[in-house]
Design a protein around this motif. Structure first.
Motif, PDB file in Angstrom:
ATOM      1  N   ILE A   1      43.117  41.273  39.600  1.00 18.78           N
ATOM      2  CA  ILE A   1      43.773  41.214  38.291  1.00 18.78           C
ATOM      3  C   ILE A   1      45.223  41.672  38.382  1.00 18.78           C
ATOM      4  O   ILE A   1      45.518  42.682  39.026  1.00 18.78           O
ATOM      5  CB  ILE A   1      42.995  42.093  37.278  1.00 18.78           C
ATOM      6  N   ASN A   2      46.086  40.932  37.749  1.00 14.38           N
ATOM      7  CA  ASN A   2      47.483  41.334  37.663  1.00 14.38           C
ATOM      8  C   ASN A   2      47.653  42.099  36.348  1.00 14.38           C
ATOM      9  O   ASN A   2      47.920  41.521  35.297  1.00 14.38           O
ATOM     10  CB  ASN A   2      48.395  40.108  37.719  1.00 14.38           C
ATOM     11  N   TRP A   3      47.479  43.422  36.401  1.00 14.50           N
ATOM     12  CA  TRP A   3      47.520  44.239  35.190  1.00 14.50           C
ATOM     13  C   TRP A   3      48.896  44.231  34.543  1.00 14.50           C
ATOM     14  O   TRP A   3      49.042  44.561  33.371  1.00 14.50           O
ATOM     15  CB  TRP A   3      47.083  45.681  35.511  1.00 14.50           C
ATOM     16  N   GLU A   4      49.898  43.850  35.332  1.00  6.36           N
ATOM     17  CA  GLU A   4      51.244  43.814  34.763  1.00  6.36           C
ATOM     18  C   GLU A   4      51.352  42.765  33.662  1.00  6.36           C
ATOM     19  O   GLU A   4      52.258  42.814  32.831  1.00  6.36           O
ATOM     20  CB  GLU A   4      52.280  43.530  35.865  1.00  6.36           C
ATOM     21  N   LYS A   5      50.433  41.816  33.661  1.00 12.01           N
ATOM     22  CA  LYS A   5      50.492  40.767  32.635  1.00 12.01           C
ATOM     23  C   LYS A   5      49.700  41.140  31.382  1.00 12.01           C
ATOM     24  O   LYS A   5      49.601  40.351  30.457  1.00 12.01           O
ATOM     25  CB  LYS A   5      49.980  39.443  33.213  1.00 12.01           C
TER      26      LYS A   5
ATOM     27  N   ASP B   1      48.697  44.167  28.214  1.00 12.65           N
ATOM     28  CA  ASP B   1      49.411  45.146  27.390  1.00 12.65           C
ATOM     29  C   ASP B   1      49.238  46.552  27.938  1.00 12.65           C
ATOM     30  O   ASP B   1      49.959  47.473  27.552  1.00 12.65           O
ATOM     31  CB  ASP B   1      48.883  45.127  25.942  1.00 12.65           C
ATOM     32  N   ASP B   2      48.253  46.741  28.787  1.00 14.62           N
ATOM     33  CA  ASP B   2      47.982  48.087  29.297  1.00 14.62           C
ATOM     34  C   ASP B   2      49.149  48.594  30.126  1.00 14.62           C
ATOM     35  O   ASP B   2      49.594  47.936  31.048  1.00 14.62           O
ATOM     36  CB  ASP B   2      46.727  48.088  30.175  1.00 14.62           C
ATOM     37  N   GLU B   3      49.631  49.758  29.782  1.00 16.34           N
ATOM     38  CA  GLU B   3      50.708  50.384  30.563  1.00 16.34           C
ATOM     39  C   GLU B   3      50.052  51.215  31.649  1.00 16.34           C
ATOM     40  O   GLU B   3      49.613  52.328  31.411  1.00 16.34           O
ATOM     41  CB  GLU B   3      51.560  51.280  29.647  1.00 16.34           C
ATOM     42  N   LEU B   4      49.960  50.666  32.831  1.00 15.16           N
ATOM     43  CA  LEU B   4      49.370  51.435  33.919  1.00 15.16           C
ATOM     44  C   LEU B   4      50.454  51.891  34.876  1.00 15.16           C
ATOM     45  O   LEU B   4      51.430  51.180  35.095  1.00 15.16           O
ATOM     46  CB  LEU B   4      48.343  50.594  34.675  1.00 15.16           C
ATOM     47  N   VAL B   5      50.275  53.074  35.402  1.00 17.15           N
ATOM     48  CA  VAL B   5      51.242  53.620  36.349  1.00 17.15           C
ATOM     49  C   VAL B   5      50.557  53.778  37.697  1.00 17.15           C
ATOM     50  O   VAL B   5      49.491  54.394  37.789  1.00 17.15           O
ATOM     51  CB  VAL B   5      51.773  54.997  35.859  1.00 17.15           C
ATOM     52  N   TRP B   6      51.145  53.151  38.691  1.00 13.81           N
ATOM     53  CA  TRP B   6      50.560  53.206  40.033  1.00 13.81           C
ATOM     54  C   TRP B   6      51.445  54.036  40.943  1.00 13.81           C
ATOM     55  O   TRP B   6      52.661  54.006  40.812  1.00 13.81           O
ATOM     56  CB  TRP B   6      50.443  51.792  40.632  1.00 13.81           C
ATOM     57  N   ALA B   7      50.810  54.720  41.874  1.00 11.55           N
ATOM     58  CA  ALA B   7      51.603  55.494  42.831  1.00 11.55           C
ATOM     59  C   ALA B   7      50.950  55.466  44.202  1.00 11.55           C
ATOM     60  O   ALA B   7      49.725  55.346  44.325  1.00 11.55           O
ATOM     61  CB  ALA B   7      51.732  56.931  42.352  1.00 11.55           C
ATOM     62  N   LEU B   8      51.803  55.518  45.210  1.00 13.54           N
ATOM     63  CA  LEU B   8      51.322  55.671  46.582  1.00 13.54           C
ATOM     64  C   LEU B   8      51.692  57.091  46.997  1.00 13.54           C
ATOM     65  O   LEU B   8      52.853  57.484  46.874  1.00 13.54           O
ATOM     66  CB  LEU B   8      52.004  54.673  47.515  1.00 13.54           C
ATOM     67  N   ILE B   9      50.694  57.828  47.437  1.00  9.59           N
ATOM     68  CA  ILE B   9      50.966  59.232  47.751  1.00  9.59           C
ATOM     69  C   ILE B   9      50.715  59.489  49.237  1.00  9.59           C
ATOM     70  O   ILE B   9      49.650  59.142  49.763  1.00  9.59           O
ATOM     71  CB  ILE B   9      50.066  60.157  46.892  1.00  9.59           C
ATOM     72  N   GLU B  10      51.719  60.017  49.878  1.00 13.66           N
ATOM     73  CA  GLU B  10      51.553  60.444  51.268  1.00 13.66           C
ATOM     74  C   GLU B  10      50.986  61.857  51.237  1.00 13.66           C
ATOM     75  O   GLU B  10      51.541  62.727  50.565  1.00 13.66           O
ATOM     76  CB  GLU B  10      52.913  60.487  51.977  1.00 13.66           C
ATOM     77  N   VAL B  11      49.900  62.062  51.926  1.00 16.28           N
ATOM     78  CA  VAL B  11      49.281  63.391  51.909  1.00 16.28           C
ATOM     79  C   VAL B  11      49.173  63.924  53.333  1.00 16.28           C
ATOM     80  O   VAL B  11      48.646  63.247  54.210  1.00 16.28           O
ATOM     81  CB  VAL B  11      47.866  63.335  51.269  1.00 16.28           C
TER      82      VAL B  11
ATOM     83  N   ASP C   1      46.444  42.189  48.035  1.00 17.70           N
ATOM     84  CA  ASP C   1      45.236  41.711  48.702  1.00 17.70           C
ATOM     85  C   ASP C   1      45.414  40.295  49.281  1.00 17.70           C
ATOM     86  O   ASP C   1      44.523  39.455  49.201  1.00 17.70           O
ATOM     87  CB  ASP C   1      44.069  41.695  47.706  1.00 17.70           C
ATOM     88  N   GLY C   2      46.605  40.030  49.807  1.00 11.77           N
ATOM     89  CA  GLY C   2      46.831  38.725  50.431  1.00 11.77           C
ATOM     90  C   GLY C   2      47.204  37.615  49.461  1.00 11.77           C
ATOM     91  O   GLY C   2      47.368  36.474  49.873  1.00 11.77           O
ATOM     92  N   VAL C   3      47.311  37.951  48.166  1.00 15.82           N
ATOM     93  CA  VAL C   3      47.627  36.903  47.188  1.00 15.82           C
ATOM     94  C   VAL C   3      49.014  37.139  46.596  1.00 15.82           C
ATOM     95  O   VAL C   3      49.298  38.231  46.091  1.00 15.82           O
ATOM     96  CB  VAL C   3      46.575  36.884  46.046  1.00 15.82           C
ATOM     97  N   LEU C   4      49.858  36.104  46.643  1.00 15.81           N
ATOM     98  CA  LEU C   4      51.191  36.207  46.046  1.00 15.81           C
ATOM     99  C   LEU C   4      51.071  36.256  44.529  1.00 15.81           C
ATOM    100  O   LEU C   4      50.330  35.480  43.928  1.00 15.81           O
ATOM    101  CB  LEU C   4      52.040  34.988  46.429  1.00 15.81           C
ATOM    102  N   LEU C   5      51.806  37.175  43.893  1.00 18.74           N
ATOM    103  CA  LEU C   5      51.724  37.287  42.437  1.00 18.74           C
ATOM    104  C   LEU C   5      52.906  36.632  41.737  1.00 18.74           C
ATOM    105  O   LEU C   5      52.883  36.422  40.540  1.00 18.74           O
ATOM    106  CB  LEU C   5      51.651  38.760  42.038  1.00 18.74           C
ATOM    107  N   SER C   6      53.962  36.292  42.508  1.00 17.82           N
ATOM    108  CA  SER C   6      55.109  35.655  41.879  1.00 17.82           C
ATOM    109  C   SER C   6      54.723  34.253  41.431  1.00 17.82           C
ATOM    110  O   SER C   6      53.855  33.626  42.034  1.00 17.82           O
ATOM    111  CB  SER C   6      56.275  35.585  42.851  1.00 17.82           C
ATOM    112  N   GLU C   7      55.363  33.776  40.372  1.00 20.64           N
ATOM    113  CA  GLU C   7      54.962  32.472  39.841  1.00 20.64           C
ATOM    114  C   GLU C   7      56.100  31.477  39.926  1.00 20.64           C
ATOM    115  O   GLU C   7      56.798  31.213  38.966  1.00 20.64           O
ATOM    116  CB  GLU C   7      54.479  32.631  38.393  1.00 20.64           C
TER     117      GLU C   7
END
Lengths: 163, 398
Positions: free
Chosen positions: A54-58, A60-70, A146-152
C-alpha cells in the motif's frame, strides 16, 4: 529448492492473489500438485503471509516513518537475537534487521506523528539496557518499496498492432 | 495532353496492399480493446541497458560508427554466438550490425538475389519476407506448412519446390506467426537438401532465445552449413529492445563483404546509442533474458489452455510468443473472425492469412501481454466462439 517451487514463489511474490489453478496452468503441473506445494511452503513459513503493498502517501492518513540506526551490546549466549526480538515486538516497529557496519540494528518505525515516533525512540527504545545509542532518520519520500516503483510516469506507448 | 507519368515505381505498385490495414486503423479508433495483435515484448528494456545508453549520450557517443558497427559489439556478438551455438564468426570480417533484422533482411536479399532468382519460403511466415524478396527482383516460392505437422517445413517439400533458378531458402524459426520450432533432425534434413541443391540459406533467428520446449538449432552450426548460411539475429525480442532497432548479419567473409557494400550506402550504420545499449545487453543481460523467457512460458501455457478451452484447436507453440489457433469450428474465415471479434468483444488479433495462404483459418494471438489481459481476452474469445459456434451448428443442422 526445486525449480517449480522457485517459480511458484516468484509468481506469488508479484501477485499474492494468484489462484492455484492459474499457477498450475502457468507451470504445466496438476492443480493438486500446485496446491500441495503451496500448502507446504506456507507450513514451512517460506511463504510467511500474503498481503497488499500500500502506498499510504496516497491516503489521508498522516503517517510518519523513520529508519533508526541502533547500536547495541550483544549478550552472552544469545548474541543480538534477544535484544533484536525484544525491539521487534514493539508494534511501532515495521522492520528490524541486523546489519554490518557502524551500527548493529536497522529499525523501521511508523507512527501517526513526529512526536509519537520521537517518544517511542526516547521512551521505549533508547532506555533499553543493551541499547548504546540511536540515530533517527525520518523518511521524506518513498520512491520504491519492496521492489515496486511508486512513481507514476505512466505506461510507455505501445502500438496496438505490429507485425 | 499526354498520359501523366507514373509516379510510383512499378516495383512498388507490384507489392499488394496490406489486406488488414483497414482492420488496424479500426483498432486505433476504439477504446477498451485488449490487443493480442502486437509482435513485441510488453516488457520495457531492462533498466541497466537503458542506463548504459543514457551514459553513452552523456559521454557524447553521438557520431557515426563503422559501417560494420562498433567493433566492441561485434566482438561480444562473436563470443555470444560461439558460446550459445558453437559456431565462430570473425568480428572484423563476418559480422555486421544492422537497424534490426528487418533492415538486415533487406540488404541481404538485395545482396544475394538477381532478377528472377527464386527463394523458397515456408508459408505462413513473417510478413516482410515476400516483399523483401520481391523488391530485390527475386521470386517467392512458398512451401506450405500446416498445423497437423506442427507448422514445420519438411525437407521433401523444399526439394519439390527447387528449380534450376532456386537461389536460396529463407527460414524463420522459431516462427512468427505459428510459434513452430524445428527439431535438430528436421534441420539436418533441410541442411542436407540445401547442400544437395547448392542453396544459400537465409536464416532469420530473431526469436532464438524464446524457445520453451527443446532447443534452438542455429542453422550455421549444422555440419557444412556455415559456408552457405546468412544468419540474421537481433536484440528486439530477447532483450525487449524493439524500438532501438538493432540487429546483426553474420555470414562468411566473402558474402558479408558484398552485403556491407549495400548497407554502407543505404543505412551507413546502426544507431550509435542503440549499439551501446546492445553492448550492455550482451555483457549483463543474460539474467533478464532468462527471467523474461520464464514469464513468457507461463503466459504461453495460460494462453494455449485458454484457447483450447474456448473450443479452438490450437497447435502447441514451442517458441516465439504467439499462439496460432484455428477458427474453423466457428465456420468463419480468419478475417471475418478477427473483425467480428474486434467489433463484438473488443479483442484484437491478427488474421493468419496476413502471413501467407497457409495462415488462412487461423488467428495470431500474441501472449507477450499481462496475464490479466490474456485471461480477460480468452474469456471474451470463449464467449464469442460459444455464440458463433451455436449459430454455425444451427445453420449446419437446418
Amino acid at each position: 529448492m526445486d525449480r517449480v517451487n522457485r517459480q511458484i514463489l516468484t509468481i506469488l511474490e508479484s501477485d499474492a492473489c494468484a489462484p492455484a489453478g492459474r499457477i498450475a496452468t502457468m507451470l504445466g503441473i496438476e492443480v493438486a500438485d500446485a496446491e500441495a506445494r503451496i500448502a507446504r511452503l506456507e507450513q514451512d513459513r517460506v511463504i510467511v503471509s500474503r498481503r497488499a503493498l500500500i502506498n499510504w502517501e496516497k491516503t489521508d492518513d498522516e503517517l510518519v516513518w523513520a529508519l533508526i540506526e541502533v547500536r547495541v551490546s550483544p549478550q552472552r549466549d544469545v548474541g543480538f537475537d534477544a535484544i533484536a526480538n525484544r525491539i521487534a515486538r514493539f508494534p511501532e516497529t515495521r522492520a528490524v534487521y541486523l546489519v554490518s557496519g557502524t551500527y548493529d540494528l536497522a529499525v523501521q518505525v511508523v507512527g501517526h506523528s513526529l512526536k509519537e515516533v520521537a517518544s517511542f525512540v526516547s521512551e521505549k527504545l533508547a532506555p533499553l539496557a543493551e541499547v548504546q545509542g540511536t540515530t533517527t532518520h525520518f523518511l521524506l519520500k518513498r520512491y520504491k518499496d519492496d521492489g515496486v516503483l511508486l512513481s507514476e510516469l505512466g505506461e510507455p506507448e505501445r502500438l496496438p498492432v505490429t507485425p | 495532353m499526354s498520359v501523366p507519368k507514373r509516379r510510383l515505381s512499378e516495383r512498388v505498385e507490384a507489392i499488394a496492399p496490406s489486406g488488414i490495414r483497414r482492420f488496424f486503423d479500426l483498432i486505433a479508433t476504439m477504446d477498451g480493446v485488449i490487443s493480442l495483435g502486437v509482435g513485441e515484448p510488453d516488457f520495457t528494456t531492462p533498466w541497466h541497458i537503458r542506463e548504459a545508453a543514457i551514459y553513452s549520450l552523456e559521454r557524447g557517443h553521438t557520431m557515426y560508427t563503422s559501417n560494420h558497427g562498433l567493433l566492441e559489439l561485434r566482438q561480444l556478438l562473436s563470443r555470444h554466438i560461439e558460446r550459445l551455438y558453437g559456431v565462430h564468426y570473425d568480428p572484423t570480417t563476418e559480422l555486421m550490425v544492422t537497424n534490426g533484422v528487418s533492415q538486415g533482411l533487406d540488404v541481404v536479399a538485395r545482396s544475394l538475389l538477381d532478377p528472377g532468382d527464386e527463394v523458397i519460403v515456408p508459408d505462413p511466415g513473417y510478413v516482410a519476407y515476400a516483399p523483401c524478396v520481391t523488391l530485390s527482383g527475386g521470386i517467392v516460392k512458398p512451401v506450405p506448412t500446416s498445423s497437423d505437422r506442427g507448422f514445420s517445413v519438411e525437407a521433401a517439400d523444399i526439394e519439390a519446390a527447387v528449380t534450376p533458378r532456386t537461389k536460396a531458402l529463407l527460414l524463420g524459426y522459431p516462427n512468427n506467426p505459428t510459434g513452430a520450432v524445428l527439431s535438430r533432425a528436421q534441420m539436418l534434413a533441410i541442411a542436407d537438401a540445401a547442400e544437395r541443391h547448392d542453396l544459400l540459406v537465409i536464416s532469420d533467428e530473431i526469436y532464438d532465445r524464446l524457445v520453451y520446449d527443446g532447443e534452438h538449432v542455429c542453422v550455421p552450426s549444422l555440419p557444412g552449413m556455415r559456408e552457405r548460411t546468412v544468419l540474421l539475429g537481433g536484440f528486439s525480442k530477447a532483450y525487449a529492445m524493439t524500438g532501438w532497432r538493432v540487429g546483426f548479419v553474420a555470414a562468411p567473409a566473402e558474402l558479408l563483404a558484398g552485403i556491407v557494400k549495400i548497407h554502407q550506402y543505404t543505412a551507413l550504420c546502426a544507431s550509435n546509442p542503440s549499439q551501446r545499449a546492445a553492448i550492455e545487453a550482451l555483457r549483463a543481460g543474460e539474467g533478464d533474458v532468462q527471467a523474461m523467457v520464464e514469464e513468457y512460458d507461463r503466459r504461453r501455457r495460460v494462453m494455449v489452455k485458454g484457447l483450447r478451452d474456448c473450443g479452438l484447436p490450437t497447435f502447441e507453440p514451442k517458441g516465439a510468443f504467439y499462439a496460432f489457433p484455428s477458427v474453423a469450428p466457428t465456420g468463419m474465415d480468419d478475417v471475418e473472425f478477427a473483425e467480428k471479434l474486434l467489433m463484438e468483444e473488443k479483442v484484437a488479433a491478427v488474421p493468419g492469412s496476413a502471413f501467407g495462404a497457409c495462415g488462412h483459418g487461423h488467428l495470431r494471438c500474441c501472449y507477450a501481454t499481462s496475464l490479466d489481459k490474456i485471461e480477460e481476452a480468452v474469456d471474451r474469445i470463449g464467449r464469442f466462439v460459444a455464440r458463433h459456434a451455436a449459430v454455425a451448428s444451427a445453420r449446419g443442422g437446418a
